[in-house]
Design a protein around this motif. Sequence first.
Motif, PDB file in Angstrom:
ATOM      1  N   LYS A  31       0.821  -1.223   0.000  1.00 25.53           N
ATOM      2  CA  LYS A  31       0.000   0.000   0.000  1.00 25.53           C
ATOM      3  C   LYS A  31       0.855   1.273   0.000  1.00 25.53           C
ATOM      4  CE  LYS A  31      -3.732  -2.469   0.294  1.00 25.53           C
ATOM      5  NZ  LYS A  31      -4.303  -2.946  -0.920  1.00 25.53           N
ATOM      6  N   LYS A  32       2.088   1.181   0.510  1.00 28.17           N
ATOM      7  CA  LYS A  32       2.962   2.363   0.567  1.00 28.17           C
ATOM      8  C   LYS A  32       3.854   2.483  -0.674  1.00 28.17           C
ATOM      9  CE  LYS A  32       3.467   1.510   5.457  1.00 28.17           C
ATOM     10  NZ  LYS A  32       4.482   1.046   6.385  1.00 28.17           N
ATOM     11  N   ASP A  33       3.680   1.589  -1.640  1.00 26.95           N
ATOM     12  CA  ASP A  33       4.486   1.594  -2.861  1.00 26.95           C
ATOM     13  C   ASP A  33       5.983   1.576  -2.543  1.00 26.95           C
ATOM     14  OD1 ASP A  33       4.824   1.570  -5.655  1.00 26.95           O
ATOM     15  OD2 ASP A  33       5.075   3.747  -5.688  1.00 26.95           O
ATOM     16  N   GLU A  34       6.381   0.650  -1.670  1.00 32.68           N
ATOM     17  CA  GLU A  34       7.776   0.538  -1.230  1.00 32.68           C
ATOM     18  C   GLU A  34       8.643  -0.308  -2.144  1.00 32.68           C
ATOM     19  OE1 GLU A  34       8.597  -0.114   3.132  1.00 32.68           O
ATOM     20  OE2 GLU A  34       6.499  -0.738   3.049  1.00 32.68           O
ATOM     21  N   TYR A  35       8.037  -1.205  -2.920  1.00 29.41           N
ATOM     22  CA  TYR A  35       8.808  -2.243  -3.596  1.00 29.41           C
ATOM     23  C   TYR A  35       8.871  -2.092  -5.103  1.00 29.41           C
ATOM     24  CZ  TYR A  35       8.591  -4.600   0.879  1.00 29.41           C
ATOM     25  OH  TYR A  35       8.713  -4.902   2.207  1.00 29.41           O
ATOM     26  N   LEU A  79      10.608 -12.649   5.674  1.00 27.37           N
ATOM     27  CA  LEU A  79      10.071 -12.065   6.910  1.00 27.37           C
ATOM     28  C   LEU A  79      10.098 -10.542   6.882  1.00 27.37           C
ATOM     29  CD1 LEU A  79      11.513 -14.548   9.550  1.00 27.37           C
ATOM     30  CD2 LEU A  79       9.121 -14.316   8.810  1.00 27.37           C
ATOM     31  N   GLU A  80      11.131  -9.960   6.308  1.00 30.33           N
ATOM     32  CA  GLU A  80      11.191  -8.494   6.183  1.00 30.33           C
ATOM     33  C   GLU A  80      10.043  -7.984   5.323  1.00 30.33           C
ATOM     34  OE1 GLU A  80      13.209  -5.989   7.441  1.00 30.33           O
ATOM     35  OE2 GLU A  80      14.069  -7.510   8.750  1.00 30.33           O
ATOM     36  N   ILE A  81       9.799  -8.659   4.211  1.00 31.56           N
ATOM     37  CA  ILE A  81       8.739  -8.229   3.300  1.00 31.56           C
ATOM     38  C   ILE A  81       7.374  -8.369   3.975  1.00 31.56           C
ATOM     39  CG2 ILE A  81       7.553  -8.747   1.132  1.00 31.56           C
ATOM     40  CD1 ILE A  81      10.380  -9.647   0.072  1.00 31.56           C
TER      41      ILE A  81
END
Length: 137
Positions: A31-35, A79-81
Amino acid sequence: MELPENKKIVLFDGVCNLCNSSVQYVIKKDKKDEYRFAALQSSLGQKLLVERNIDTQSVDSIVLIEPGIAYYTKSAAALEIIGSFGGIYTLARIFKWLPQGFRNSVYDYVAKNRYKWYGKQEACMIPTPELKAKFLE
């Protein structure tokens, strides 16, 4: 190629059906467009692995790169993702308390069998026009 600023990069096995489904799930939850995403098999994926001295014989399914900060492989990357999605997903971070060797042995077992269980494509997935901006070439 210049890496996008303030974006985490997920390198994934572009011919693995499980990996492609996982990427689609991350896109849905991001949702935060991080990837941003790139196949391990791509020239960019190979370049990023070499720059970080990551052995492709032992890591062949997922790498998470936070440019200029850190990189994660195998269970640590997953786990980070997952933990970044917030809400109930932050509970996944409790698995970090398990020894990394144990986590990675479970991860490796799934990775070793992923083609048998989920299948394999002949070529890397081609993103739809709507998703193209999330994929690095």
